[in-house]
Design a protein around this motif. Sequence first.
Motif, PDB file in Angstrom:
ATOM      1  N   THR A  16      23.579 -13.404  16.827  1.00 49.64           N
ATOM      2  CA  THR A  16      22.653 -14.465  16.510  1.00 49.64           C
ATOM      3  C   THR A  16      22.432 -14.792  15.234  1.00 49.64           C
ATOM      4  N   TYR A  17      22.185 -13.793  14.452  1.00 49.27           N
ATOM      5  CA  TYR A  17      22.095 -13.963  13.104  1.00 49.27           C
ATOM      6  C   TYR A  17      23.368 -14.387  12.196  1.00 49.27           C
ATOM      7  N   SER A  18      24.532 -13.828  12.913  1.00 48.44           N
ATOM      8  CA  SER A  18      25.837 -14.361  12.226  1.00 48.44           C
ATOM      9  C   SER A  18      25.960 -15.766  12.444  1.00 48.44           C
ATOM     10  N   TYR A  19      25.385 -16.234  13.330  1.00 50.09           N
ATOM     11  CA  TYR A  19      25.324 -17.735  13.667  1.00 50.09           C
ATOM     12  C   TYR A  19      24.746 -18.528  12.394  1.00 50.09           C
ATOM     13  N   LEU A  20      23.776 -17.969  11.892  1.00 53.07           N
ATOM     14  CA  LEU A  20      22.925 -18.717  10.891  1.00 53.07           C
ATOM     15  C   LEU A  20      23.541 -18.434   9.745  1.00 53.07           C
ATOM     16  N   ALA A  21      24.191 -17.239   9.573  1.00 52.53           N
ATOM     17  CA  ALA A  21      25.172 -16.930   8.234  1.00 52.53           C
ATOM     18  C   ALA A  21      26.192 -18.051   8.114  1.00 52.53           C
ATOM     19  N   ALA A  22      27.133 -18.074   9.531  1.00 56.57           N
ATOM     20  CA  ALA A  22      28.057 -18.749   9.521  1.00 56.57           C
ATOM     21  C   ALA A  22      28.285 -20.298   9.268  1.00 56.57           C
ATOM     22  N   MET A  23      26.931 -20.869   9.717  1.00 59.09           N
ATOM     23  CA  MET A  23      26.751 -22.294   9.393  1.00 59.09           C
ATOM     24  C   MET A  23      26.233 -22.532   7.981  1.00 59.09           C
ATOM     25  N   ARG A  24      25.973 -21.467   7.247  1.00 63.58           N
ATOM     26  CA  ARG A  24      25.476 -21.627   5.839  1.00 63.58           C
ATOM     27  C   ARG A  24      26.544 -21.186   4.628  1.00 63.58           C
ATOM     28  N   ILE A  25      27.563 -20.263   5.154  1.00 58.61           N
ATOM     29  CA  ILE A  25      28.151 -19.502   3.815  1.00 58.61           C
ATOM     30  C   ILE A  25      28.976 -20.370   3.257  1.00 58.61           C
ATOM     31  N   GLU A  26      29.908 -21.416   3.830  1.00 60.54           N
ATOM     32  CA  GLU A  26      30.706 -21.964   2.944  1.00 60.54           C
ATOM     33  C   GLU A  26      30.076 -22.828   1.776  1.00 60.54           C
ATOM     34  N   GLY A  27      29.074 -23.421   2.117  1.00 60.55           N
ATOM     35  CA  GLY A  27      28.636 -24.540   1.227  1.00 60.55           C
ATOM     36  C   GLY A  27      27.888 -23.496   0.187  1.00 60.55           C
ATOM     37  N   LEU A 185      27.228  -3.201   0.038  1.00 59.13           N
ATOM     38  CA  LEU A 185      26.937  -3.961   1.544  1.00 59.13           C
ATOM     39  C   LEU A 185      25.708  -4.782   1.529  1.00 59.13           C
ATOM     40  N   PHE A 186      25.703  -5.750   2.063  1.00 59.90           N
ATOM     41  CA  PHE A 186      24.339  -6.460   2.474  1.00 59.90           C
ATOM     42  C   PHE A 186      24.545  -6.836   3.981  1.00 59.90           C
ATOM     43  N   TRP A 187      23.295  -6.581   4.580  1.00 58.47           N
ATOM     44  CA  TRP A 187      23.310  -6.863   6.004  1.00 58.47           C
ATOM     45  C   TRP A 187      22.154  -7.667   6.465  1.00 58.47           C
ATOM     46  N   GLY A 188      22.680  -8.605   7.112  1.00 66.79           N
ATOM     47  CA  GLY A 188      21.638  -9.727   7.590  1.00 66.79           C
ATOM     48  C   GLY A 188      21.854 -10.831   6.923  1.00 66.79           C
ATOM     49  N   ASN A 189      21.353 -12.153   7.654  1.00 68.87           N
ATOM     50  CA  ASN A 189      21.722 -13.411   7.156  1.00 68.87           C
ATOM     51  C   ASN A 189      20.594 -13.669   5.838  1.00 68.87           C
ATOM     52  N   ASP A 190      19.661 -13.112   5.954  1.00 71.05           N
ATOM     53  CA  ASP A 190      18.596 -13.207   4.755  1.00 71.05           C
ATOM     54  C   ASP A 190      19.044 -12.577   3.597  1.00 71.05           C
TER      55      ASP A 190
END
Length: 208
Positions: A16-27, A185-190
């Motif tokens: 679920t938290y990969s979802y949040l990251a995937a929607m934001r990372i490119e921008g 290494l950084f873990w988590g959308n936040d």
Amino acid sequence: MARQPTLEFWFEFASTYSYLAAMRIEGLAEAAGVGVRWRPFLLGPIFASQGWTSSPFNLYPAKGRHMWRDLAREAARFGLPPVRRPPDFPQNSLAAARAAVYGADQPWIGAFTRAVYEAQFARGESIAEPGSVAALLTPLGLDGPAIVKAATSEPHKSRLRVVGEEAKSRGIFGAPTFLTEDGELFWGNDRLEQALAWATGERPPGLR
């Protein structure tokens, strides 16, 4: 011209938290001047090595209830559609992961990754069937059935297993995980913004 730094984005489609990251990372990465290397993998074998038979959000119900509420809050904060829980959680993400590994270095990987996450967590659809994955590739102007078929052939099936072993060898224990070129290494959308800052050379006071 200075070389552009790169950030590895390790993600699992059932996360679920990969979802949040995937929607934001490119921008965010584009604004920071950082390239993104998409690293799809499966968390199941890593969880199994830790003695878990399912997602910790299922194994610990209170944690799971909080996660779904937190996901809804975060999706709203980032301007994403309301979260819709898929029929099964975690979903079998094997077909999607194979297709993503097959296309990890292709220009369509970002759009495909977002399409899978949107189907799963914004529309509540199943992504477990190869046909569902193919249907998400076709609107991107791709031959979805051909890509899914190619992704299930050798050596691509083996490639996904190799990627999973690489994840374990590099100390990855969850998703999303971000790895900078110097191995931080950084873990988590936040932690996405912090990972991007580290990738560009920014360091908190007292850290090298």
